[in-house]
Enzyme design. Structure first.
Site, PDB file in Angstrom:
ATOM      1  NE  ARG A 160      75.816 116.297 -44.730  1.00  0.00           N
ATOM      2  CZ  ARG A 160      75.804 117.379 -43.947  1.00  0.00           C
ATOM      3  NH1 ARG A 160      74.944 118.367 -44.183  1.00  0.00           N
ATOM      4  NH2 ARG A 160      76.638 117.502 -42.943  1.00  0.00           N
ATOM      5  CB  SER A 197      81.154 110.761 -44.547  1.00  0.00           C
ATOM      6  OG  SER A 197      80.270 110.201 -43.622  1.00  0.00           O
ATOM      7  CD  GLU A 257      77.004 112.289 -46.125  1.00  0.00           C
ATOM      8  OE1 GLU A 257      78.022 112.965 -46.363  1.00  0.00           O
ATOM      9  OE2 GLU A 257      76.529 112.172 -44.984  1.00  0.00           O
TER      10      GLU A 257
END
Length: 305
Positions: free
Chosen positions: A174, A224, A294
């Site tokens: 990520r 998310s 995130e």
């Protein structure tokens, strides 16, 4: 700052330059304040012009994809916001796909399927743009961008266009060197393989079913919210903290998937941020685990406008 508008429309059609534009029209959460100026370029030259103009005139600029994994604070964004969703061409080159950054990764995976090219099935439910997916090395269901990307065309902080190989992107979980250096992705080339249509379609149908059955797609959300802590699942920690259904203002921890925060009606970005903080504090108190976001959080608080 009227001269900024006048300067921008010398290069870009005035229909694609908007003043004091509400960004909640462009985010998946349907929240966020206004942009001083929103620009929708349709060529790489226009993108380069806007960035170089901003640099030369000390005007701050911000890149916006399709607003899927993003929270814009209620004070909005000063300066110029560059929305790349008009740059959305997808081109097939043998077993490679060259995609402009504003195309969605879902559209790209569907195009790969139609061309019987395998490798992007994992991306069939990721709601972001190709640019955003490359920027953060997006992934799902055991696959990620780093598995299939070959190269990317980017613009650096000085407005120069660079062609990066996969090795030069520094792709990690990520994250990427593109994100660390805050480059703008213009296009990406994915290196795929010839595949079996029926097998690919079955896999994508399965992943779509899993996503639709588990995720609260019927309500606005930023996807998310938290990164997965090592060896754990953020959603499980939130669920075990009895936070599902917890509501602040119009923002709610989803009752369908605890890793999502949904807009159940007229939520503000501040509602989202307050709920994120509450979730982080509760999980820390219960399990001594620091949940990292995130989702990308940008813009100004209302009081600073």
């Amino acid at each position: 700052m009227k001269n900024v508008y006048d300067d921008l429309i010398k290069m870009i059609d005035k229909d694609r330059v908007r003043v004091d534009e509400p960004l909640k029209k462009y985010t998946f959460t349907k929240t966020g304040g206004n942009a001083d100026y929103l620009v929708l370029p349709i060529t790489y030259d226009e993108v380069q012009f806007v960035i170089r103009y901003a640099l030369e005139n000390q005007v701050p600029y911000t890149i916006l994809g399709n607003g899927s994994n993003l929270i814009v604070r209620d004070g909005g964004i000063r300066g110029i916001v560059i929305n790349l969703t008009q740059l959305n061409k997808i081109e097939i080159l043998g077993t490679e796909i060259k995609v402009q950054s504003g195309a969605t990764i879902i559209e790209t995976s569907q195009k790969a399927l139609s061309e019987r090219l395998t490798g992007l099935e994992f991306a069939c439910g990721i709601p972001g743009t190709v640019g955003g997916a490359v920027y953060m090395n997006a992934g799902a269901y055991g696959g990620e961008v780093s598995d299939v990307i070959k190269s990317a065309l980017v613009i650096d902080k000085k407005g120069n266009i660079l062609n990066l190989t996969k090795e030069q992107m520094g792709l990690e979980y990520r994250n990427s060197d593109i994100a660390k250096k805050d480059y703008l992705v213009l296009e990406a080339t994915f290196d795929l393989k010839a595949g079996n249509y029926d097998e690919m379609k079955a896999k994508m149908d399965e992943l779509t079913f899993l996503r639709e059955s588990k995720q609260p797609l019927e309500l606005p959300s930023c996807g998310s919210v938290f990164k997965r802590p090592p060896g754990m699942f953020a959603g499980k920690l939130i669920q075990d903290s009895n936070l599902q259904g917890k509501t602040i203002g119009g923002a709610q921890v989803s009752t369908k998937h605890a890793g999502f925060i949904v807009n159940i009606g007229d939520a503000t970005a501040t509602d989202y941020l307050n709920l994120i903080k509450h979730v982080q504090e509760t999980v820390k108190a219960n399990f001594d685990v620091e949940l990292e976001t995130e989702v990308k959080i940008i813009g100004e608080e209302v009081s600073s406008k």
